[in-house]
Design a protein around this motif. Sequence first.
Motif, PDB file in Angstrom:
ATOM      1  N   ARG A 333       0.805  -1.228   0.000  1.00 14.80           N
ATOM      2  CA  ARG A 333       0.000   0.000   0.000  1.00 14.80           C
ATOM      3  C   ARG A 333       0.835   1.275   0.000  1.00 14.80           C
ATOM      4  O   ARG A 333       0.310   2.370   0.237  1.00 14.80           O
ATOM      5  N   SER A 334       2.119   1.166  -0.275  1.00 16.20           N
ATOM      6  CA  SER A 334       2.973   2.348  -0.393  1.00 16.20           C
ATOM      7  C   SER A 334       3.091   2.738  -1.863  1.00 16.20           C
ATOM      8  O   SER A 334       2.847   1.925  -2.756  1.00 16.20           O
ATOM      9  N   ARG A 335       3.471   3.976  -2.100  1.00 14.39           N
ATOM     10  CA  ARG A 335       3.682   4.392  -3.479  1.00 14.39           C
ATOM     11  C   ARG A 335       4.920   3.700  -4.036  1.00 14.39           C
ATOM     12  O   ARG A 335       5.936   3.566  -3.361  1.00 14.39           O
ATOM     13  N   CYS A 336       4.829   3.246  -5.267  1.00 10.46           N
ATOM     14  CA  CYS A 336       5.940   2.553  -5.922  1.00 10.46           C
ATOM     15  C   CYS A 336       7.058   3.557  -6.221  1.00 10.46           C
ATOM     16  O   CYS A 336       6.831   4.552  -6.909  1.00 10.46           O
ATOM     17  N   LYS A 337       8.248   3.293  -5.715  1.00  7.21           N
ATOM     18  CA  LYS A 337       9.364   4.226  -5.869  1.00  7.21           C
ATOM     19  C   LYS A 337      10.315   3.825  -6.985  1.00  7.21           C
ATOM     20  O   LYS A 337      10.962   4.671  -7.589  1.00  7.21           O
ATOM     21  N   ALA A 338      10.424   2.524  -7.250  1.00  8.57           N
ATOM     22  CA  ALA A 338      11.407   2.041  -8.222  1.00  8.57           C
ATOM     23  C   ALA A 338      11.016   2.435  -9.642  1.00  8.57           C
ATOM     24  O   ALA A 338       9.836   2.599  -9.948  1.00  8.57           O
ATOM     25  N   PRO A 339      11.998   2.587 -10.537  1.00 12.22           N
ATOM     26  CA  PRO A 339      11.697   2.998 -11.911  1.00 12.22           C
ATOM     27  C   PRO A 339      11.034   1.918 -12.750  1.00 12.22           C
ATOM     28  O   PRO A 339      10.405   2.216 -13.762  1.00 12.22           O
ATOM     29  N   VAL A 340      11.161   0.647 -12.340  1.00 14.87           N
ATOM     30  CA  VAL A 340      10.528  -0.469 -13.056  1.00 14.87           C
ATOM     31  C   VAL A 340       9.712  -1.277 -12.053  1.00 14.87           C
ATOM     32  O   VAL A 340      10.225  -1.662 -10.998  1.00 14.87           O
ATOM     33  N   ILE A 341       8.442  -1.532 -12.365  1.00 12.18           N
ATOM     34  CA  ILE A 341       7.540  -2.231 -11.453  1.00 12.18           C
ATOM     35  C   ILE A 341       6.729  -3.268 -12.232  1.00 12.18           C
ATOM     36  O   ILE A 341       6.771  -3.324 -13.459  1.00 12.18           O
ATOM     37  N   PHE A 342       5.975  -4.095 -11.494  1.00 15.02           N
ATOM     38  CA  PHE A 342       5.091  -5.096 -12.090  1.00 15.02           C
ATOM     39  C   PHE A 342       3.661  -4.581 -12.104  1.00 15.02           C
ATOM     40  O   PHE A 342       3.230  -3.870 -11.194  1.00 15.02           O
ATOM     41  N   LYS A 343       2.928  -4.984 -13.141  1.00 14.61           N
ATOM     42  CA  LYS A 343       1.495  -4.706 -13.205  1.00 14.61           C
ATOM     43  C   LYS A 343       0.752  -6.017 -13.439  1.00 14.61           C
ATOM     44  O   LYS A 343       1.052  -6.749 -14.381  1.00 14.61           O
ATOM     45  N   ASP A 344      -0.206  -6.314 -12.542  1.00 14.55           N
ATOM     46  CA  ASP A 344      -1.032  -7.510 -12.676  1.00 14.55           C
ATOM     47  C   ASP A 344      -2.176  -7.191 -13.628  1.00 14.55           C
ATOM     48  O   ASP A 344      -3.116  -6.470 -13.274  1.00 14.55           O
ATOM     49  N   ASN A 345      -2.112  -7.715 -14.828  1.00 10.48           N
ATOM     50  CA  ASN A 345      -3.120  -7.391 -15.838  1.00 10.48           C
ATOM     51  C   ASN A 345      -4.471  -8.053 -15.578  1.00 10.48           C
ATOM     52  O   ASN A 345      -5.458  -7.705 -16.215  1.00 10.48           O
ATOM     53  N   GLY A 346      -4.511  -8.993 -14.647  1.00  9.76           N
ATOM     54  CA  GLY A 346      -5.771  -9.681 -14.400  1.00  9.76           C
ATOM     55  C   GLY A 346      -6.550  -9.164 -13.209  1.00  9.76           C
ATOM     56  O   GLY A 346      -7.632  -9.646 -12.922  1.00  9.76           O
ATOM     57  N   GLU A 347      -6.019  -8.194 -12.499  1.00  8.45           N
ATOM     58  CA  GLU A 347      -6.669  -7.708 -11.277  1.00  8.45           C
ATOM     59  C   GLU A 347      -6.780  -6.191 -11.306  1.00  8.45           C
ATOM     60  O   GLU A 347      -6.188  -5.484 -10.493  1.00  8.45           O
TER      61      GLU A 347
END
Length: 367
Positions: A333-347
């Motif tokens: 529940r924190s803001r994503c800080k890293a320049p590359v992250i994952f996205k769950d396309n099914g949720e």
Amino acid sequence: MIIASLSHIIMVVGGRCGVCRRNVSQYYGAYSCSVCPNYTVHTRCAINNTIWNFAELEGTHEKIEDIAPFKVVEHNLIRHFSHSEHTLRLLEDIVNIHDVYECIQCEACLRLVEFGPVYSCTECYFSLHEKCANLPMEKRLFFDPAPYTLRYDNTIIYCNLCGMLNDGFRYTSQGIRMQYHYVDVHCASLSEPLVHNRHLHPLYFLETNDNYCDACKRARADYMLACDTCNFSLCLYCATLPEEIRHMSDEHPLTLYCGGKGNGKNWCDVCEVELDPSKWFFACSDCEVALHVQCALGDFSRLMPGKLYTVGERECEVVLNNLYTRPFCSHCRSRCKAPVIFKDNGEDNRYICSLSCLSSYLCIDFC
């Protein structure tokens, strides 16, 4: 890596054992390399099952298979095993690659191609650093007598040596040590003695049960790189950190620092938390921008943005975290800080910020 073609000698004049780094006595037998006469190993160290493959080679010549990773088509034009459908041309001037060369990553190491000469595909965006294009197809690594083979298959692997996910080149074991079956190409490229620009003395591999890395201050129970001269150690993740990176927080390249920058305090421009001067960090030499290593790179820096993967039973996409408003991580529940992250396309396009969050979110143990 020590192989079984070493010849046994009776007298060794001084020196250190290439395995345990302790002194070799001239009054005891040891093994010496027939090619490198200054390289000696204690008899007990040489017959360790992580060093010797139990093959008796007395009276035989060492066989070295040098399998080229590419075929030369013509001058500065090759056909690489990882991209056999098209040819790759060597370009010394990276500006001539494509109009978007600043965003193109090397398919082998996943770092930007702007650092060094590069082989670029004549028909698509596939690119390899010249050094990465010349990686050997087979090599022996420091912890396993069995050879490793270079692979590239567009799947994600987890490297137990550096703790990173990787979808570029990797070395795959031909032996039985499943803990290190897949080895990240960065870790596989390390050799000893390692001369690191952030330390005065050469570093050697050390298998440890409890040792702290001097760069990140985290305890490691695995292989590290240690200094014989002083009490300095590096985990393999920190040993493979790039010395220079690009980050959207600054127009200039950011350099890896191993100590405080300037006389005052430094604050991370991403998370706005004070930097610990005893830990390595990235900073701009021209301005005041400074970043934690984790904020600058994150856990997914060795994955290619835009690619889709099936992780567990979910379809996930690797995306750049370059929006004006950083998304919240669906797990912590924190803001994503890293320049590359994952996205769950099914949720409902949920985002994941780190490897630990991804592991908990998908109930997968990557280790």
